[in-house]
Design a protein around this motif. Structure first.
Motif, PDB file in Angstrom:
ATOM      1  N   ILE A  83      27.629 -41.254  39.411  1.00 41.10           N
ATOM      2  CA  ILE A  83      27.619 -41.739  38.015  1.00 41.10           C
ATOM      3  C   ILE A  83      26.185 -41.037  37.536  1.00 41.10           C
ATOM      4  CG2 ILE A  83      27.658 -43.397  36.518  1.00 41.10           C
ATOM      5  CD1 ILE A  83      30.035 -44.512  38.022  1.00 41.10           C
ATOM      6  N   GLY A  84      25.185 -41.196  38.455  1.00 46.70           N
ATOM      7  CA  GLY A  84      23.847 -41.191  38.137  1.00 46.70           C
ATOM      8  C   GLY A  84      23.559 -39.563  38.693  1.00 46.70           C
ATOM      9  N   TRP A  85      24.561 -38.636  38.450  1.00 42.96           N
ATOM     10  CA  TRP A  85      24.204 -37.104  38.804  1.00 42.96           C
ATOM     11  C   TRP A  85      23.107 -36.687  38.324  1.00 42.96           C
ATOM     12  CZ3 TRP A  85      24.383 -33.272  35.125  1.00 42.96           C
ATOM     13  CH2 TRP A  85      24.891 -33.722  33.950  1.00 42.96           C
ATOM     14  N   TRP A  86      22.619 -37.001  37.099  1.00 40.53           N
ATOM     15  CA  TRP A  86      21.664 -36.552  36.236  1.00 40.53           C
ATOM     16  C   TRP A  86      20.320 -36.656  36.961  1.00 40.53           C
ATOM     17  CZ3 TRP A  86      17.233 -37.005  33.614  1.00 40.53           C
ATOM     18  CH2 TRP A  86      16.946 -35.974  32.668  1.00 40.53           C
ATOM     19  N   TRP A  87      20.130 -37.637  37.612  1.00 37.73           N
ATOM     20  CA  TRP A  87      18.719 -38.076  38.021  1.00 37.73           C
ATOM     21  C   TRP A  87      18.648 -37.204  39.297  1.00 37.73           C
ATOM     22  CZ3 TRP A  87      15.400 -40.431  35.200  1.00 37.73           C
ATOM     23  CH2 TRP A  87      16.143 -41.159  34.057  1.00 37.73           C
ATOM     24  N   ARG A  90      21.706 -33.415  40.118  1.00 34.97           N
ATOM     25  CA  ARG A  90      21.417 -32.198  39.390  1.00 34.97           C
ATOM     26  C   ARG A  90      20.343 -31.416  40.021  1.00 34.97           C
ATOM     27  NH1 ARG A  90      18.630 -31.465  34.091  1.00 34.97           N
ATOM     28  NH2 ARG A  90      17.374 -33.120  34.715  1.00 34.97           N
ATOM     29  N   SER A 281      31.190 -35.989  38.513  1.00 35.03           N
ATOM     30  CA  SER A 281      30.664 -37.320  38.312  1.00 35.03           C
ATOM     31  C   SER A 281      31.357 -38.385  37.935  1.00 35.03           C
ATOM     32  CB  SER A 281      29.513 -37.211  37.078  1.00 35.03           C
ATOM     33  OG  SER A 281      30.080 -37.031  35.997  1.00 35.03           O
TER      34      SER A 281
ATOM     35  N   VAL B  22      24.106 -40.790  29.405  1.00 33.42           N
ATOM     36  CA  VAL B  22      24.522 -40.482  30.749  1.00 33.42           C
ATOM     37  C   VAL B  22      23.399 -40.779  31.694  1.00 33.42           C
ATOM     38  CG1 VAL B  22      24.371 -38.143  32.217  1.00 33.42           C
ATOM     39  CG2 VAL B  22      25.714 -38.078  29.945  1.00 33.42           C
ATOM     40  N   PRO B  26      24.157 -45.212  35.045  1.00 38.04           N
ATOM     41  CA  PRO B  26      23.904 -45.572  36.584  1.00 38.04           C
ATOM     42  C   PRO B  26      23.234 -47.031  36.734  1.00 38.04           C
ATOM     43  CG  PRO B  26      22.734 -43.502  36.057  1.00 38.04           C
ATOM     44  CD  PRO B  26      23.604 -43.797  34.964  1.00 38.04           C
ATOM     45  N   SER B  70      31.972 -42.611  32.158  1.00 33.57           N
ATOM     46  CA  SER B  70      31.604 -41.139  32.610  1.00 33.57           C
ATOM     47  C   SER B  70      32.464 -39.894  31.981  1.00 33.57           C
ATOM     48  CB  SER B  70      31.391 -41.050  34.051  1.00 33.57           C
ATOM     49  OG  SER B  70      30.693 -40.291  34.685  1.00 33.57           O
TER      50      SER B  70
END
Lengths: 904, 93
Positions: A83-87, A90, A281, B22, B26, B70
């Motif tokens: 869910i925190g893929w952006w951090w 990626r 995600s 986004v 998290p 999500s």
């Protein structure tokens, strides 16, 4: 009951199906077809599911039967990371693509200056950490087989069968991985056969677990409310998870998702499109949620139905079997089998890439001392190394399983493995987020973390007196109590897992950080660090210092052919030549070309090996300060440059301004000089004209009376006197202005000076002027030139006599002290100086009003010069009525130093 | 990259706010999953023990909500990307 033969047949058919699917996928990819499926986000997400191994398939239920809801943390951690893929993800994926990374070891080595030492360390740690995990998969398959087999065979035969099953499973997995994992050398290319097989297995295991779960909830319990009631009535109904354990395992599983070699393989190396990550995600957490949804119901029903002492790890199989659901049990077995095999295949693939690229290839390069230029195909060496590694790793897993005897709860072994690979986390995160991270820091952090993990987690897991003696458990290493493996530094209140994770990771991170701060990176490290941390700014990366010379292209070509294959290498060289604008000739070995080649090779043999191989041919790599500067933030350079420009232009404009001022001054001076000259001429001309006229009259006119003669002669005389006086004044002024005057300074009484001045002025003046003084106030001693001072006073007094327009002119002379000065004020009772003239009274030739032509207008100008020379000030003070001049002199009583000022 | 402008048009503005969401999601999930369960009563201090069914409901409802959020965010970003603005607005906002 399902017979063993039945089971074996189904298994073989399933495996054959997998081989066919993998083969078809490879063929379709080769022909460029089916990419809608092979490169789809669905397959990407499903391939991530190798996170769910047999450990999670069987073990999660066992875990739940032992500790309630805690099993869910194993899934929550990865869900959080996704869910925190952006951090993080990626960034990892972008770096993986930009640097053509082949494994997690390659990424860490590449980040820290393509260090082979680090690559070897990470590889060894990964092998040590993952081998028990592979053993665990073999164990789960054999144990599940034994469930079906035990009724048919005796216990002794069952044991023998277990060993055989483990061996055949291991052999089959090795063959599959060899076939589909080493087809192409370029580890960066997708292994379509493997990925599609893994995706199919992901579906099978999900369907199997959901089917068992649905059967349990609706078939056995009779619906959701009923199952919830039975859950609350079960022995695991109480929430008793310690906060520390809950948080620690969630964190550990999140870290494992990032650090596990197999997860890195499917997530980063096999990633085809960064957008797939975004879809994963939400899709991957969905998969994980589905996998964990029915775990607790299965565990609760299993605890109810199965006899005391039944292995809760196998409830997924034994519950349907005991209820006569043979088909469902078979599906569950295939699900567990799929989980185990897909994990082993991908983990082996990832580890073998690491082993061959970071251990075997560097060794081979070193041992075959002629190096990369030697003839012969390096590709076969690399492929052979990789195949050897695959067999070695699976063999290691098999022997570990044989040695450990298949004991221990599944979940415990899984967590130990997680703890081992999680040691990569500080170096990995530090490497992609912090430019200050250094190789020395990474080596130190990894080493200490790994040692602590071994001592607190891996070795104690074998039990007392196995790897560590019971004495060490109770009294610590060498009898030091603070070194007890499960109570380091006396921290005995913690759960062993939390304890090990806490100490190993915190000390690892701390050492990594501190050593990084106090060490200095090599230029290549700094370059790589900048490229990793600023990956979104420098995706292409600047060319860096391969100082190649013409004539090396041939050597490079020979080497590349042997690694990439003749056709691929030629195609690559042709494309590069085209990029350089060359037709039908090899590309020039420009730094850009060599770097592109290095990246290409790195995709096959890893960054460190590729760097070393190119280094053998090209020679030393030169990284200049300019290269580092180029990597450094370009905008900073531009800022620097523009601020320099700004400074320069400011300096320029300041200089121009100064020049302008100087010019203006010069112009003014020149103008003053002109004015002065014209005024002098004018002043001289007037008396000269009358002298000339009257002398002509005397000469030419006849018959002048003696009285007339006398009169004309006296006019001439007085004009001459006036001229002389004018010239005297001019001379005086010029002397004063040039500072050539010699002052005769002495101690004088101010009263005497004023007295003398008044007397002289009164004597020469035609008009009577009443002068008021206060003698007592004038009794002041000053150190000055009395003659010059008197000259000033005479001038002021005579001006008053001359210009005061009162009927009875009166002049007040007052003297007082003001701070360190003596002030002498002259005030008359006339109408004073007109406002417009007040600024000009001290200028040369400034004559006010319509006064007679007696004065040349130099008097007050001379006064000002004299007073300035004497270290004082003279000013005109507008005072309402009358003209008022003030002369300020330094008072000797206050300032003895004044006399020094007269040493002119 | 265009020069930095102080204010964006509505579409870009909306997309940036979606990316903010986004980025935040998290952390929200971390709090709900990692911190909240550690504060549940375990029965040791006299309070009633949290029943397992309640815990299950809690964890799975949060899970479903997180996945939905999500997914919705991905849809929004996906749709915005498909619009007139192309390029990698995701990576460098």
């Amino acid at each position: 009951m399902v017979s063993l033969n039945h089971l074996i047949v189904v298994c073989l058919v399933y495996v054959a199906g997998l081989f066919v699917v993998a083969f078809l996928a490879e063929r379709a990819a080769l022909r460029g077809r089916g990419s809608w499926l092979l490169r789809s986000p669905l397959v990407y997400t499903l391939s991530l599911s190798i996170y769910c191994t047999a450990w999670t398939f069987y073990g999660a239920v066992g875990y739940a039967a032992r500790s309630g809801l805690e099993y869910v943390t194993i899934y929550l951690g990865p869900s959080l990371v996704m869910i925190g893929w952006w951090w993080i993800l990626r960034r990892l994926v972008r770096i993986g693509r930009a640097q053509r990374v082949t494994s997690v070891a390659d990424l860490i080595s590449s980040r820290y200056g393509k260090s082979n030492l680090l690559a070897v360390m990470v590889t060894i740690m990964a092998v040590v950490g993952v081998t028990p995990y592979i053993a665990l998969q073999l164990q789960s398959v054999t144990v599940s087989v034994s469930i079906f087999a035990t009724p048919d065979l005796g216990a002794a035969q069952g044991e023998e069968l277990n060993q055989n099953a483990a061996f055949w499973v291991a052999a089959g997995l090795a063959i599959f991985t060899l076939l589909f994992g080493t087809r192409n050398l370029n580890a960066n290319e997708r292994h379509h056969g493997v990925v599609i097989a893994v995706a199919v297995e992901a579906v099978v295991k999900l369907v199997a677990l959901l089917a068992v779960g649905a059967f349990v909830v609706w078939g056995v319990a009779g619906g959701v409310p009923q199952i919830l009631a039975r859950i609350d009535a079960s022995p695991i109904s109480d929430w008793n998870t310690g906060g520390g354990r809950w948080t620690a395992i969630t964190f550990l599983s999140a870290a494992a998702l990032l650090c596990l070699p197999r997860m890195f393989q499917v997530m980063v190396v096999e990633n085809d499109d960064e957008r797939h990550l975004q879809i994963a995600s939400w899709a991957f957490p969905l998969y994980l949620m589905a996998m964990s949804l029915f775990v607790v119901p299965i565990a609760v029903i299993g605890l109810e139905l199965m006899p005391e002492g039944a292995n809760p790890d196998l409830f997924v199989l034994t519950v349907p079997l005991s209820l006569g659901q043979n088909g469902l049990a078979m599906l569950a077995f295939l699900g567990g089998f799929s989980s185990a095999t897909s994990m082993v295949i991908v983990a082996t693939l990832a580890l073998s890439t690491m082993m061959s690229n970071h251990i075997v290839m560097p060794l081979w390069l070193k041992l075959s001392d002629v190096g990369a230029q030697q003839s012969g195909d390096v590709r076969t060496v690399v492929i052979r190394a990789r195949r050897l590694s695959i067999m070695l790793i699976i063999a290691l897993g098999y022997f570990y399983y044989r040695a450990s005897g298949g004991s221990g709860a599944l979940a415990a072994i899984g967590l130990i493995s997680f703890g081992g690979v999680a040691q990569f986390l500080p170096s990995l995160m530090g490497g992609i987020f912090w430019r200050g991270a250094t190789r020395t820091g990474a080596v130190a952090g990894l080493s200490i973390g790994f040692i602590i993990w071994m001592y607190t987690m891996l070795l104690p897991s074998f039990g007392p007196d196995a790897a560590l003696s019971a004495a060490v458990f109770d009294n610590g290493l060498f009898g030091m109590a603070w070194l007890r493996p499960q109570a380091l530094f006396g921290l005995s209140g913690l759960d062993p897992t939390v304890h090990a994770v806490w100490w190993s990771l915190s000390i690892n991170a701390l050492v990594f950080f501190v050593v990084s701060i106090f060490s200095f990176p090599t230029p290549l490290e700094r370059l790589q660090g900048a490229q990793f941390v600023n990956v979104f700014d420098h995706s292409s990366g600047p060319a860096h210092g391969w100082a190649a010379s013409q004539g090396r292209t041939e050597d490079l070509m020979i080497m590349s052919q042997r690694i990439l294959g003749a056709d691929e290498a030629q195609a690559f060289f042709a494309a590069q030549a085209l990029k350089q604008g060359l037709v039908a000739e090899p590309p020039a070995p420009t730094p850009e070309f060599v770097q592109a080649l290095e990246r290409e090779l790195a995709a096959s043999v890893g960054a460190a090996t590729a760097n070393a191989m190119i280094g053998q041919i090209i020679g030393g790599q030169v990284i200049s300060v300019q290269d580092l500067m180029a990597v450094a933030d370009e905008s900073a350079q531009i800022l620097e440059y523009s601020s320099q420009l700004e400074t320069k232009s400011r300096q320029l404009s300041e200089t121009a301004q100064e020049l302008g001022h100087a010019n203006e001054k010069l112009m003014q001076l020149s103008l003053q000089k002109d004015n002065f000259l014209s005024q002098i001429s004018h002043e001289l001309r007037t008396p000269m004209t009358s002298i000339r006229s009257f002398s002509e009259i005397l000469r030419d006119m006849e018959g002048l009376t003696p009285a007339e003669k006398t009169r004309y002669a006296s006019i001439i005389h007085s004009e001459t006197i006036r001229l002389t006086r004018l010239l005297d004044d001019l001379l005086d002024l010029s002397v004063l202005e040039n500072g050539q005057v010699s002052l005769n300074a002495q101690r004088v009484n101010l009263y005497d000076v004023i007295e003398q001045a008044v007397t002289t002025a009164q004597a020469s003046s035609a008009r009577q002027l009443e002068i008021r003084r206060k003698a007592s106030a004038e009794e002041v001693m000053v150190y000055t030139d009395s003659d010059r001072l008197a000259q000033v006073f005479i001038n002021i007094v005579s001006n008053a006599a001359k210009y005061c327009d009162a009927l009875v002119p009166v002049l007040d002379i007052t003297v007082w002290r003001e701070e360190a000065n003596v002030v002498i004020a002259f005030r008359d009772n006339g109408s004073g100086v007109p406002v417009e003239g007040q600024n000009l009274v001290f200028e040369k030739f400034a004559r006010l009003g319509n006064g007679d032509a007696d004065g040349a207008g130099l008097g007050l100008a001379i006064c000002r010069e004299i007073i300035t020379r004497l270290g004082g000030q003279i000013s005109y003070v507008p005072d309402g009525g009358g003209a008022r001049f003030e002369v300020r002199l330094k008072d000797l009583q206050f300032d003895d130093e004044t006399k020094l000022n007269f040493a002119v | 990259m265009a020069e930095a402008r102080l204010f964006l048009e509505k579409r870009s503005y909306r997309r940036r706010r979606i990316m903010d969401a986004v980025r935040m999601l998290p952390f929200l999930c971390t709090v709900l999953w990692m911190l909240v369960p550690t504060m549940w009563p375990t029965g040791t201090d006299g309070a009633a023990v949290t029943p397992l069914s309640t815990a299950l409901w809690y964890v799975f409802v949060i899970w479903a909500l997180a996945i939905t959020a999500s997914f919705a965010l991905w849809r929004r970003v996906h749709r915005k990307e498909g619009g007139t603005e192309t390029g990698t607005g995701l990576s460098d906002t």
